[in-house]
Design an enzyme around this catalytic site. Structure first.
Site, short mmCIF file in Angstrom:
data_model
loop_
_atom_site.label_atom_id
_atom_site.label_comp_id
_atom_site.label_asym_id
_atom_site.label_seq_id
_atom_site.Cartn_x
_atom_site.Cartn_y
_atom_site.Cartn_z
N THR B 22 40.15 41.03 47.85
CA THR B 22 40.29 40.21 46.65
C THR B 22 41.57 39.42 46.76
OG1 THR B 22 41.61 41.51 45.14
CG2 THR B 22 39.34 42.10 45.26
N CYS B 28 44.26 41.23 36.54
CA CYS B 28 43.11 42.04 36.96
C CYS B 28 43.55 43.19 37.85
CB CYS B 28 42.11 41.20 37.75
SG CYS B 28 41.25 39.95 36.79
N HIS B 45 36.76 44.26 41.03
CA HIS B 45 37.82 43.33 40.61
C HIS B 45 37.72 43.25 39.07
CE1 HIS B 45 39.79 39.13 41.48
NE2 HIS B 45 40.25 39.64 40.35
#
Lengths: 197, 159
Positions: B22, B28, B45
């Site tokens: 990611t 996040c 995520h």
């Protein structure tokens, strides 16, 4: 999203960008900012992350909380290169470093951009909208984007007004992100006679 | 080697080898679930702590409360055993600290929610690089469970 709403966003984009350009030109003591017609778009949540450049590309984000008759958030995102052109013009600093002076100049610039749109919107609706002090981040595009969306609790779609202007012969890209609270977006729509949001 | 990119709200998985990545974790939280015996890796995520009524079509991986169970199910589907799963976390930062002076930042709320849901499912956390005020890139190497985290202008660290 119907035609009327998109038209409203386009009008907001035009008026807000007009205000912002005037304010920026003054800030840059008359250096000409030639403006390309801004584009207003509604972007679905899933595509939002990929909107401003690559996710890992460094961008500058200025983020403001709005309170008053309309609650929400607004952000101004620009690519690192565009930010550094503006820093050079604003401060005369040729070093190309993102130092304290550069950050504070960009924070002020973002503040002016955002309040220009806010004032345009306030005039169109006769609603009170007060901006907070601006927060600034220089980081990966993905990280800035998702923090803006999460901060505003946006889960469905997001309004982006993309502007382009020129300073010193260099193209500068800027993105204004408009994130009103859903109930307040409906309030705006009602006042402007745009129907259901 | 295959490298899958996990965007906001997505859950991706690999078995035996490959990289789950990611890019641009801000508030996040990136979650890597791993069964080292089965060499099964799942990455999520997570965007916000709790699912909500106004987002019925959301991917389960968007919220911590729906995302963690969905990740476990995915790991089991690929042959992992629940009792062998371990988790590593990265992200949950607050990129605009001066705007959150009076409340707990979204990033911190996400980290807390992810930890709570992992603990509810008795999954131990074996590595973590969370909170602070900078973005992160997270890469999860499924052949050995190594997770690296990179901030802008920094060398990757292993968690």
């Amino acid at each position: 999203m119907n035609e009327a709403k998109l038209d409203f966003l386009k009008e907001l984009a035009n008026i807000g960008t007009g205000h912002a350009t005037t304010a920026l030109s003054q800030m840059l003591s008359g250096k000409l900012f030639q403006l390309v017609v801004p584009e207003a778009r509604l972007i679905p949540f899933n595509e939002a992350a990929n909107y401003v450049g690559g996710l890992e590309q460094v961008i500058v984000g200025i983020f403001i909380v709005i309170s008053g008759d309309v609650g929400g958030h607004m952000a101004f995102l620009l690519p690192y290169d565009s930010a550094m052109v503006l820093v050079r013009l604003l401060t005369g600093d040729e070093s190309g470093e993102m130092n304290e002076l550069a950050l504070s100049a960009l924070q002020e610039l973002g503040n002016i951009m955002i309040t220009s749109y806010l004032n345009a919107l306030a005039k169109m609706t006769q609603l009170l909208m007060a901006p907070s002090i601006p927060g600034i981040a220089v980081d990966m595009a993905g990280a800035v984007w998702e923090s803006v969306l999460a901060g505003a609790q946006v889960v469905n779609e997001v309004t982006v007004i993309r502007t382009e202007f020129f300073a010193d012969g260099k193209a500068i890209e800027g993105n204004i992100i408009f994130l009103p609270d859903q109930a307040d977006f409906e309030k705006i729509a009602r006042i402007l006679g745009l129907g259901e949001m | 080697m295959v490298e899958l990119f996990v965007n906001m709200g997505q859950i991706c998985s690999l078995k035996t080898e490959g990289i789950l990545t990611t890019v641009g974790l801000g508030s996040c939280v990136g979650v890597a679930l791993y069964d080292s015996a089965a060499k099964v890796g799942v990455m999520g995520h997570i965007f916000l702590p709790k699912s909500r009524d106004n987002d019925p079509d959301a991917l389960p991986g968007k919220y911590a409360d729906t995302g963690i169970p969905a990740m476990i199910d995915e790991a089991v589907r690929l042959g992992a055993q629940r009792s062998r799963l371990q988790a590593k976390l990265a992200g949950g930062a607050n990129l605009f600290p001066n705007l959150n002076v009076n409340s707990v930042s979204i990033g911190e709320q996400n980290v807390t929610a992810v930890k709570d849901h992992l603990s509810k499912h008795r999954i131990p956390i074996s590595g973590m690089d969370v909170e602070g005020s900078h973005g992160r890139k997270m890469r999860f190497f499924v052949q050995n469970g190594v997770v690296t985290v990179t901030a802008i202008g920094k060398e990757p660290i292993e968690i």
